[in-house]
Design a protein around this motif. Structure first.
Motif, PDB file in Angstrom:
ATOM      1  N   HIS B  24       0.887  -1.170   0.000  1.00  0.00           N
ATOM      2  CA  HIS B  24       0.000   0.000   0.000  1.00  0.00           C
ATOM      3  C   HIS B  24       0.919   1.212   0.000  1.00  0.00           C
ATOM      4  O   HIS B  24       1.789   1.336   0.858  1.00  0.00           O
ATOM      5  CB  HIS B  24      -0.878  -0.008   1.269  1.00  0.00           C
ATOM      6  N   GLU B  26       0.813   5.537  -0.654  1.00  0.00           N
ATOM      7  CA  GLU B  26      -0.157   6.634  -0.745  1.00  0.00           C
ATOM      8  C   GLU B  26       0.537   7.944  -0.420  1.00  0.00           C
ATOM      9  O   GLU B  26       1.324   8.012   0.531  1.00  0.00           O
ATOM     10  CB  GLU B  26      -1.247   6.336   0.296  1.00  0.00           C
ATOM     11  N   PHE B  46      -2.038   6.832  -5.074  1.00  0.00           N
ATOM     12  CA  PHE B  46      -2.486   5.762  -4.191  1.00  0.00           C
ATOM     13  C   PHE B  46      -2.450   4.452  -4.950  1.00  0.00           C
ATOM     14  O   PHE B  46      -3.023   4.353  -6.030  1.00  0.00           O
ATOM     15  CB  PHE B  46      -3.916   6.112  -3.735  1.00  0.00           C
ATOM     16  N   ARG B  48      -2.817   0.106  -3.905  1.00  0.00           N
ATOM     17  CA  ARG B  48      -3.090  -0.793  -2.785  1.00  0.00           C
ATOM     18  C   ARG B  48      -3.166  -2.223  -3.295  1.00  0.00           C
ATOM     19  O   ARG B  48      -3.791  -2.473  -4.335  1.00  0.00           O
ATOM     20  CB  ARG B  48      -4.422  -0.382  -2.129  1.00  0.00           C
ATOM     21  N   ARG B  91       1.847  -7.084   9.650  1.00  0.00           N
ATOM     22  CA  ARG B  91       2.012  -6.155   8.526  1.00  0.00           C
ATOM     23  C   ARG B  91       2.866  -4.973   8.981  1.00  0.00           C
ATOM     24  O   ARG B  91       2.666  -4.461  10.088  1.00  0.00           O
ATOM     25  CB  ARG B  91       0.636  -5.669   8.049  1.00  0.00           C
ATOM     26  N   LEU B  93       3.449  -1.297   8.834  1.00  0.00           N
ATOM     27  CA  LEU B  93       2.738  -0.073   8.462  1.00  0.00           C
ATOM     28  C   LEU B  93       3.645   1.119   8.743  1.00  0.00           C
ATOM     29  O   LEU B  93       4.088   1.298   9.880  1.00  0.00           O
ATOM     30  CB  LEU B  93       1.439   0.069   9.268  1.00  0.00           C
ATOM     31  N   GLU B 108       3.008   0.595   3.232  1.00  0.00           N
ATOM     32  CA  GLU B 108       2.705  -0.585   4.044  1.00  0.00           C
ATOM     33  C   GLU B 108       3.090  -1.841   3.267  1.00  0.00           C
ATOM     34  O   GLU B 108       2.900  -1.906   2.049  1.00  0.00           O
ATOM     35  CB  GLU B 108       1.220  -0.623   4.402  1.00  0.00           C
ATOM     36  N   PHE B 114      -4.203  -6.559   1.937  1.00  0.00           N
ATOM     37  CA  PHE B 114      -4.923  -5.614   2.793  1.00  0.00           C
ATOM     38  C   PHE B 114      -6.409  -5.688   2.455  1.00  0.00           C
ATOM     39  O   PHE B 114      -6.772  -6.031   1.325  1.00  0.00           O
ATOM     40  CB  PHE B 114      -4.406  -4.189   2.554  1.00  0.00           C
ATOM     41  N   TYR B 116     -10.002  -4.671   1.269  1.00  0.00           N
ATOM     42  CA  TYR B 116     -10.438  -3.870   0.110  1.00  0.00           C
ATOM     43  C   TYR B 116      -9.746  -2.522  -0.066  1.00  0.00           C
ATOM     44  O   TYR B 116      -9.354  -1.882   0.826  1.00  0.00           O
ATOM     45  CB  TYR B 116     -11.961  -3.669   0.168  1.00  0.00           C
TER      46      TYR B 116
END
Ligand SMILES: [Zn+2]
Lengths: 227, 116
Positions: B24, B26, B46, B48, B91, B93, B108, B114, B116
């Motif tokens: 992820h 962003e 972004f 993911r 995870r 982060l 991440e 992850f 949705y």
């Protein structure tokens, strides 16, 4: 004077969208015994307020905001809350027809006499505008005689130039406590704003009191459709 | 999340190297940036749940740190990382929070997708 309704359907993309400008109205409808359904499209997964030191991270935020939304619903006396499972900041990228159908299905099911949402393209956040477009399109497709009334909120800087002044003004002073409780329920988003707001309310600041006691809407006008 | 301890974060990043991992990534100024500040050029990105396998990952610079992941045919990069945690799902982060605690960047890494 708040008009009697058969059923009110509120559609916003983010938990807390209802708090600032509609929670007094929702609370008042509930006190009048009017059923209110609130469909909240996302859980505000992409919110930025994590705090310093942080109380949340990107992966825990949705659960925090979900709890806040449930608490807000309780504060307003709202017993029909729908969480629609979309992701924050992606609403405008969903298939347009899928979005219209999502709204149409909610309308079919709840048969509202009034729908409350944002005004398309005057609501600043792309998710707000995308939600508003879907709401307007779904209602536009209904036969004119069957359409629910649509109250909209708009707050882009050019709102007054485009729409003039709101035609619907609800006096919701009687629901002030519930409105503040709703704002405070969304603490992860509002705690900073509310510190300032409560200070201003304590000082009887006229703008703050106006915010607390009045809620303003533009009735959507089909003769001035946005598209 | 805690303030980054570079040596510890480096160990965690190393532990995900040479595995298929979900990313992820962003960057954001917030959707209201150009509403509150007229003329503000609002940009962000972004992604993911994109799967990558990096051969080398590094924590660079003083706080806020830069994180770079070298892939067989490319790179993943984040600037402005201040905080990190290894969550209960294993995870990693990482986030860059401004002094008000508002997220500006997030990276991440997870061995499982992850949500949705
Ligand atoms: Zn919103």
């Amino acid at each position: 004077m708040i008009k009697q309704e058969r059923h009110v359907l509120v559609i916003f993309p983010h938990p807390d969208d209802e708090a600032f400008g509609v929670s007094g109205t929702i609370s008042t409808y509930r006190e009048m015994g009017i059923p209110v359904t609130y469909a909240c499209l996302t859980l505000g997964e992409m919110g930025r307020n994590f705090g310093n030191p942080p109380f949340a991270n990107r992966e825990t935020l949705p659960q925090i905001r979900k709890k806040e939304l449930l608490k807000a619903a309780e504060a307003m006396g709202l017993d029909d809350l729908r969480m629609m499972g979309l992701r924050d900041k992606t609403v405008e990228f969903e298939d347009d027809e899928k979005m219209v159908k999502l709204v149409a299905d909610l309308i079919d099911e709840t048969q509202p006499s009034l729908v409350i949402s944002f005004y398309p393209n005057l609501s600043v956040h792309p998710d707000h505008d995308a939600t508003a477009r879907a709401v307007v399109r779904a209602i536009r497709r209904m036969p004119e005689s069957e359409r629910p009334t649509l109250y909209t909120i708009a707050f882009a800087h050019n709102t007054k130039e485009v729409l003039g002044d709101p035609d619907i003004i609800h006096h919701v002073e009687g629901a002030a406590k519930k409105k503040l409780a709703t704002m405070n329920a969304h603490a992860s988003q509002t705690v900073w704003m509310m510190q300032d707001m409560e200070k201003r309310l304590a000082e009887q600041d006229p703008e703050a009191l106006k915010w607390l006691h009045y809620e303003r809407f533009y009735t959507y006008r089909w003769d001035q459709d946005f598209e | 999340m805690e303030l980054v301890q570079p040596a510890h974060l480096q160990e965690l990043i190393d532990s995900f190297a040479n595995k298929d991992v979900y990313i992820h990534l962003e960057t954001t100024n917030g959707s209201y940036a150009s509403h509150f500040k007229e003329g503000f050029f609002n940009a962000g990105a972004f992604i993911r749940n994109v799967v990558v396998k990096y051969e080398l990952g590094k924590v660079a610079g003083e706080s806020p740190h830069r994180i770079g992941l070298k892939l067989p045919y490319g790179w993943v990069y984040a600037q402005g990382i201040t905080h990190y945690t290894l969550d209960e799902h294993g995870r990693l982060l990482m986030a860059g929070l401004d002094p008000d605690g508002k997220l500006a960047v997030s990276l991440e890494i997870s061995e499982t997708p992850f949500t949705y």
